[in-house]
Design a protein around this motif. Structure first.
Motif, PDB file in Angstrom:
ATOM      1  N   CYS A 299     -29.956 -34.443 -21.927  1.00 15.46           N
ATOM      2  CA  CYS A 299     -30.781 -34.558 -22.897  1.00 15.46           C
ATOM      3  C   CYS A 299     -30.897 -36.268 -23.095  1.00 15.46           C
ATOM      4  O   CYS A 299     -29.842 -36.730 -23.481  1.00 15.46           O
ATOM      5  CB  CYS A 299     -30.426 -33.995 -24.157  1.00 15.46           C
ATOM      6  SG  CYS A 299     -31.691 -34.759 -25.365  1.00 15.46           S
ATOM      7  N   CYS A 305     -27.984 -38.832 -30.698  1.00 17.21           N
ATOM      8  CA  CYS A 305     -28.243 -37.531 -31.420  1.00 17.21           C
ATOM      9  C   CYS A 305     -27.029 -37.109 -32.068  1.00 17.21           C
ATOM     10  O   CYS A 305     -25.903 -36.947 -31.601  1.00 17.21           O
ATOM     11  CB  CYS A 305     -28.494 -36.529 -30.600  1.00 17.21           C
ATOM     12  SG  CYS A 305     -28.884 -34.934 -31.550  1.00 17.21           S
ATOM     13  N   CYS A 313     -25.586 -30.960 -23.783  1.00 16.71           N
ATOM     14  CA  CYS A 313     -26.368 -32.027 -23.880  1.00 16.71           C
ATOM     15  C   CYS A 313     -26.398 -33.042 -23.057  1.00 16.71           C
ATOM     16  O   CYS A 313     -27.305 -33.891 -22.495  1.00 16.71           O
ATOM     17  CB  CYS A 313     -26.282 -32.434 -25.271  1.00 16.71           C
ATOM     18  SG  CYS A 313     -26.833 -31.271 -26.599  1.00 16.71           S
ATOM     19  N   CYS A 333     -35.051 -29.447 -27.287  1.00 16.70           N
ATOM     20  CA  CYS A 333     -33.684 -29.296 -27.538  1.00 16.70           C
ATOM     21  C   CYS A 333     -32.902 -28.253 -27.206  1.00 16.70           C
ATOM     22  O   CYS A 333     -33.680 -27.127 -27.756  1.00 16.70           O
ATOM     23  CB  CYS A 333     -33.556 -29.586 -29.232  1.00 16.70           C
ATOM     24  SG  CYS A 333     -32.109 -29.753 -29.780  1.00 16.70           S
TER      25      CYS A 333
HETATM   26 FE1  SF4 Z   1     -30.482 -33.591 -27.172  1.00 17.93          FE
HETATM   27 FE2  SF4 Z   1     -30.684 -31.538 -28.785  1.00 17.93          FE
HETATM   28 FE3  SF4 Z   1     -28.511 -31.900 -27.727  1.00 17.93          FE
HETATM   29 FE4  SF4 Z   1     -29.539 -33.465 -29.465  1.00 17.93          FE
HETATM   30  S1  SF4 Z   1     -28.782 -31.315 -30.017  1.00 17.93           S
HETATM   31  S2  SF4 Z   1     -28.585 -34.036 -27.740  1.00 17.93           S
HETATM   32  S3  SF4 Z   1     -31.674 -33.475 -29.041  1.00 17.93           S
HETATM   33  S4  SF4 Z   1     -30.395 -31.382 -26.737  1.00 17.93           S
END
Ligand code: SF4
Ligand code: MG
Length: 351
Positions: A299, A305, A313, A333
């Motif tokens: 991500c 985040c 992630c 997400c």
């Molecule tokens: Fe990305 Fe969601 Fe993980 Fe945050 S929680 S790093 S937005 S996938």
């Protein structure tokens, strides 16, 4: 109905050149990196994100002012990437752009008159305007220019003046008149009010809305400020490092932001009514936007985040997907559902 504008798998990458004659490509800035979206006739699509997230490049690519590295932009059923110069020129009259600052985007030595008449010289009056103002002649072009000025709330005497003689708000009205003079179907407005005082911003946004109703226009409004696009947009797409991370109806997005990045952007908006206690969990956006030449793995938001779950992630790219509890919206997400229910909470308080 078929959308007016459709973007499919769009990528716009810019080569990073090095060497004395810049003949070595050492990487690519992935300004737009795989975007799908659609815009219906008469709708306004708001595109938001920090500067450097690719939203302006995406806006320009929609008009094919930037060439797609991959993917398609389809306008009224026509794939712009397949058009040669002449048909592209003809379809361009239907797609216009409003810029942040008229002085910066146009020749300041041009009078308002020549700024407004220039597009008509290139493209001629639209059919409807020829019915109203007569065949393409200087006099009918001038009549159209005067009627456009009136439409944006400026006197005909403005024609003899130069952009620097006007206030920022008035200049923006001139830029809007210029963009609309060809009777386009689609207008891309890139930060249309960012250079203006807050009090003037609302007037220009109201003008854009009034013209939309009057002329049946579709808009894409690009802005870094969520508060600016809120009222004018039907749908909002939130961009981060070249990708859409969330897309929803404007009201739904404001009521319940689902992506942590959207939550962070919203946390930065002051609450308009001080009597209303804000129930949203506020998260702050820390750190800088990573380089779009080297976006983080997994991500792309994971380096900033606060909900990040490293195992997944940092390695797995989240798809832009519909989640069951909020149909009609899309979010990229892995943990959108869990964040909503509180099963995943802020995991790293230092972020
Ligand atoms: Fe990305 Fe969601 Fe993980 Fe945050 S929680 S790093 S937005 S996938
Ligand atoms: Mg509207």
């Amino acid at each position: 109905p078929q959308p007016l504008l459709e973007v499919r798998g769009l990528k716009v990458h810019f080569p990073i050149k090095q060497g004395i004659v810049l003949d070595r490509t050492v990487g690519h800035v992935r300004a737009v990196d795989g975007v799908d979206l659609a815009l219906t006739q008469g709708q306004t699509y708001g595109l938001v994100g920090e500067s450097g997230c690719g939203k302006s490049t995406l806006g320009r690519a929609m008009l094919r002012l930037e060439k797609a590295t991959e993917g398609q932009v389809i306008f009224d059923g026509t794939d712009l990437g397949t058009l040669r110069a002449e048909p592209l020129r003809r379809i361009r009259r239907r797609m216009q752009m409003v810029f942040q600052d008229l002085l910066g985007s146009l020749d300041p030595r041009q009078s308002v008159r020549s700024l407004l008449l220039e597009p008509l010289k290139t493209h001629g009056l639209s059919e409807a305007d020829r019915a109203e103002f007569g065949a393409d002649r200087p006099a009918s072009h001038l009549a159209k220019a005067e009627s456009m000025l009136e439409l944006v709330g400026l006197p005909g005497s403005a024609l003899a003046k130069y952009p620097y003689e006007f206030s920022g708000g008035q200049r923006q009205r001139i830029g809007i008149a210029r963009a609309m003079i060809l009777n386009p179907d689609l207008v891309i407005a890139d930060e249309p009010v960012s250079a203006l005082d807050v009090s003037v911003q609302a007037q220009v946004i109201n003008l854009l809305e009034r013209l939309q109703d009057l002329l049946g226009l579709s808009y894409v409004v690009v802005a870094h400020d969520l508060a600016v696009v809120r009222h004018i947009s039907d749908v909002i797409g939130v961009m981060y490092l070249g990708k859409l991370v969330e897309e929803a109806d404007s009201d739904d997005l404001y009521a319940t932001p689902l992506h942590p990045y959207t939550i962070a952007l919203m946390s930065a908006i002051p609450i308009p009514d001080p009597e209303v206690e804000d129930q949203r969990e506020r998260i702050l956006l820390r750190g800088d936007l990573p380089s779009p030449a080297r976006p983080p793995a997994g991500c792309r938001f994971h380096t900033r985040c606060p909900y990040r779950q490293p195992e997944r992630c940092d390695t797995e790219v989240p798809e832009l997907r519909v989640i069951a509890s909020h149909p009609g919206r899309r979010v990229a997400c892995h943990y959108a559902e869990e964040i909503l229910t509180g099963d995943v909470t802020v995991s790293d308080p230092t972020l």
